[in-house]
Design an enzyme around this catalytic site. Structure first.
Site, PDB file in Angstrom:
ATOM      1  N   ASP A  53      51.042  28.997  21.546  1.00 46.32           N
ATOM      2  CA  ASP A  53      50.966  29.857  20.361  1.00 46.32           C
ATOM      3  C   ASP A  53      49.523  30.302  20.120  1.00 46.32           C
ATOM      4  O   ASP A  53      49.252  31.079  19.199  1.00 46.32           O
ATOM      5  CB  ASP A  53      51.587  29.192  19.129  1.00 46.32           C
ATOM      6  CG  ASP A  53      50.902  27.892  18.754  1.00 46.32           C
ATOM      7  OD1 ASP A  53      49.970  27.469  19.462  1.00 46.32           O
ATOM      8  OD2 ASP A  53      51.306  27.290  17.733  1.00 46.32           O
ATOM      9  N   SER A  54      48.597  29.857  20.998  1.00 46.03           N
ATOM     10  CA  SER A  54      47.247  30.431  21.006  1.00 46.03           C
ATOM     11  C   SER A  54      47.307  31.918  21.352  1.00 46.03           C
ATOM     12  O   SER A  54      46.315  32.638  21.194  1.00 46.03           O
ATOM     13  CB  SER A  54      46.345  29.683  21.986  1.00 46.03           C
ATOM     14  OG  SER A  54      46.996  29.526  23.242  1.00 46.03           O
ATOM     15  N   ASP A  92      55.537  27.131  23.435  1.00 40.01           N
ATOM     16  CA  ASP A  92      55.309  26.571  22.097  1.00 40.01           C
ATOM     17  C   ASP A  92      56.339  27.076  21.108  1.00 40.01           C
ATOM     18  O   ASP A  92      56.633  28.275  21.072  1.00 40.01           O
ATOM     19  CB  ASP A  92      53.927  27.016  21.582  1.00 40.01           C
ATOM     20  CG  ASP A  92      52.860  25.966  21.781  1.00 40.01           C
ATOM     21  OD1 ASP A  92      53.195  24.772  21.887  1.00 40.01           O
ATOM     22  OD2 ASP A  92      51.669  26.346  21.830  1.00 40.01           O
ATOM     23  N   LYS A 122      57.232  23.018  23.649  1.00 43.69           N
ATOM     24  CA  LYS A 122      56.228  22.107  23.070  1.00 43.69           C
ATOM     25  C   LYS A 122      56.284  22.263  21.549  1.00 43.69           C
ATOM     26  O   LYS A 122      56.400  23.373  21.044  1.00 43.69           O
ATOM     27  CB  LYS A 122      54.820  22.409  23.588  1.00 43.69           C
ATOM     28  CG  LYS A 122      53.746  21.505  22.967  1.00 43.69           C
ATOM     29  CD  LYS A 122      52.443  21.507  23.754  1.00 43.69           C
ATOM     30  CE  LYS A 122      51.564  22.700  23.546  1.00 43.69           C
ATOM     31  NZ  LYS A 122      51.150  22.946  22.156  1.00 43.69           N
ATOM     32  N   GLU A 124      54.531  20.797  17.805  1.00 41.27           N
ATOM     33  CA  GLU A 124      53.482  20.047  17.112  1.00 41.27           C
ATOM     34  C   GLU A 124      54.098  19.144  16.046  1.00 41.27           C
ATOM     35  O   GLU A 124      54.915  19.615  15.244  1.00 41.27           O
ATOM     36  CB  GLU A 124      52.506  21.022  16.417  1.00 41.27           C
ATOM     37  CG  GLU A 124      51.651  21.806  17.389  1.00 41.27           C
ATOM     38  CD  GLU A 124      50.625  22.710  16.710  1.00 41.27           C
ATOM     39  OE1 GLU A 124      50.378  22.559  15.500  1.00 41.27           O
ATOM     40  OE2 GLU A 124      50.074  23.580  17.419  1.00 41.27           O
ATOM     41  N   GLU A 191      45.321  16.641  21.328  1.00 41.91           N
ATOM     42  CA  GLU A 191      44.248  17.630  21.122  1.00 41.91           C
ATOM     43  C   GLU A 191      43.140  17.069  20.249  1.00 41.91           C
ATOM     44  O   GLU A 191      43.384  16.561  19.150  1.00 41.91           O
ATOM     45  CB  GLU A 191      44.836  18.909  20.493  1.00 41.91           C
ATOM     46  CG  GLU A 191      43.770  19.985  20.254  1.00 41.91           C
ATOM     47  CD  GLU A 191      44.323  21.382  20.027  1.00 41.91           C
ATOM     48  OE1 GLU A 191      45.539  21.607  20.181  1.00 41.91           O
ATOM     49  OE2 GLU A 191      43.509  22.269  19.701  1.00 41.91           O
TER      50      GLU A 191
END
Ligand code: KIV
Length: 273
Positions: A53-54, A92, A122, A124, A191
């Protein structure tokens, strides 16, 4: 154990990542968001490609990852999937698509998997969203966890500084990592946390850990492609190693092109019909 690039052309699977951890072979992971770059990165031998999602920052120009939508990550994921033959592709789940409503989270996860053809997702977060993660894994979708600095929670932290330096946050991170493993996650991204803590988590888990700013004692490393290729001039965290200076390479190529147009040396006779 070999330090060379793996020339095994078989598709990388979650099972193979576990085998790599068991034999002490480090896992390589890099982000990609489009067909052309994903193709180069896959053919170069990357083990895992993350459609992160960067993309919100490096592709769409947003300050945070929060604005990225489900449709946008599906667009990037579909482009990447058309290019990749060998690497495991992880996508993400964008902010707000997996946040405490397991039915809705599963719907979003299924959309990503069906519409992109990706291998895994992925997500978070830890204990707060463990019911969502269980639901998604229960539907047969492999999940990589993501702990430590979670950029989707930037408004909660108010800073991108190193996480889990204090005992309480470090203990919560360890307990979240064990919970994610128990729920069936096949790997966890860690991270921006102290290297000692990342090493401790890695030793406690049988699934691989992939670090970004988490030191050397994790099972693999991930970077954002634009950062490691030097496309971003103004992002220089301590953990970042730049492997190229594409900002300068591209600037100089573009300026040469402009110059050649202006002085009429492009196109020449050989370049004309
Ligand atoms: O979106 C992303 O690029 C990521 C990496 C920083 C791990 O999640």
């Amino acid at each position: 154990m070999s330090a060379a690039i793996d020339d095994d052309k078989r598709k990388v699977t979650t099972h193979r990542l576990k085998e790599m951890k068991n034999r002490g072979e480090k896992i390589s992971m890099l982000t990609a968001y489009d067909f052309s770059m994903a193709s180069i990165i896959d053919q170069a031998g990357m083990d895992v490609i993350l459609v992160g999602d960067s993309a919100s920052n490096v592709m769409a120009g947003n300050i945070t990852t929060l604005p990225l939508t489900l449709d946008q990550i599906i667009y990037h994921g579909t482009s990447v999937m058309k290019a990749v033959k060998r690497a495991l592709v992880v996508i993400d789940m964008p902010f707000g698509t997996c946040s405490g409503n397991p039915e809705r989270s599963l719907e979003a996860a299924i959309r990503i998997m069906k519409e992109t053809g990706a291998d895994t997702l992925k997500i978070e977060g830890g204990a707060e969203i463990i019911a969502d993660i269980r639901k998604i894994i229960g539907a047969g979708i492999p999940v990589m966890g993501h702990l430590g600095l979670m950029p989707q929670s930037i408004n909660k932290y108010g800073t991108y500084t190193v996480r889990a330096k204090e005992k309480a946050e470090a203990e919560k991170l360890i307990s979240d990592a064990l919970l994610l493993e128990e729920a069936g996650c096949y790997a966890i991204t860690l991270e921006k946390i102290p290297a000692n803590l990342a090493g401790e988590v890695t030793a406690k888990l049988s699934i691989p850990t992939i670090g970004i700013g988490a030191g050397p004692t994790v099972d693999g490393q991930v970077l954002v492609m634009h950062d490691m290729l030097g496309l971003n001039k103004n992002f220089s965290p301590k953990f970042l190693r730049r492997y190229a200076d594409l900002h300068s390479v591209i600037t100089s190529a573009v300026q040469n092109y402009i110059k050649d147009i202006k002085d009429r040396s492009f196109p020449n006779e050989a370049e004309s019909y």
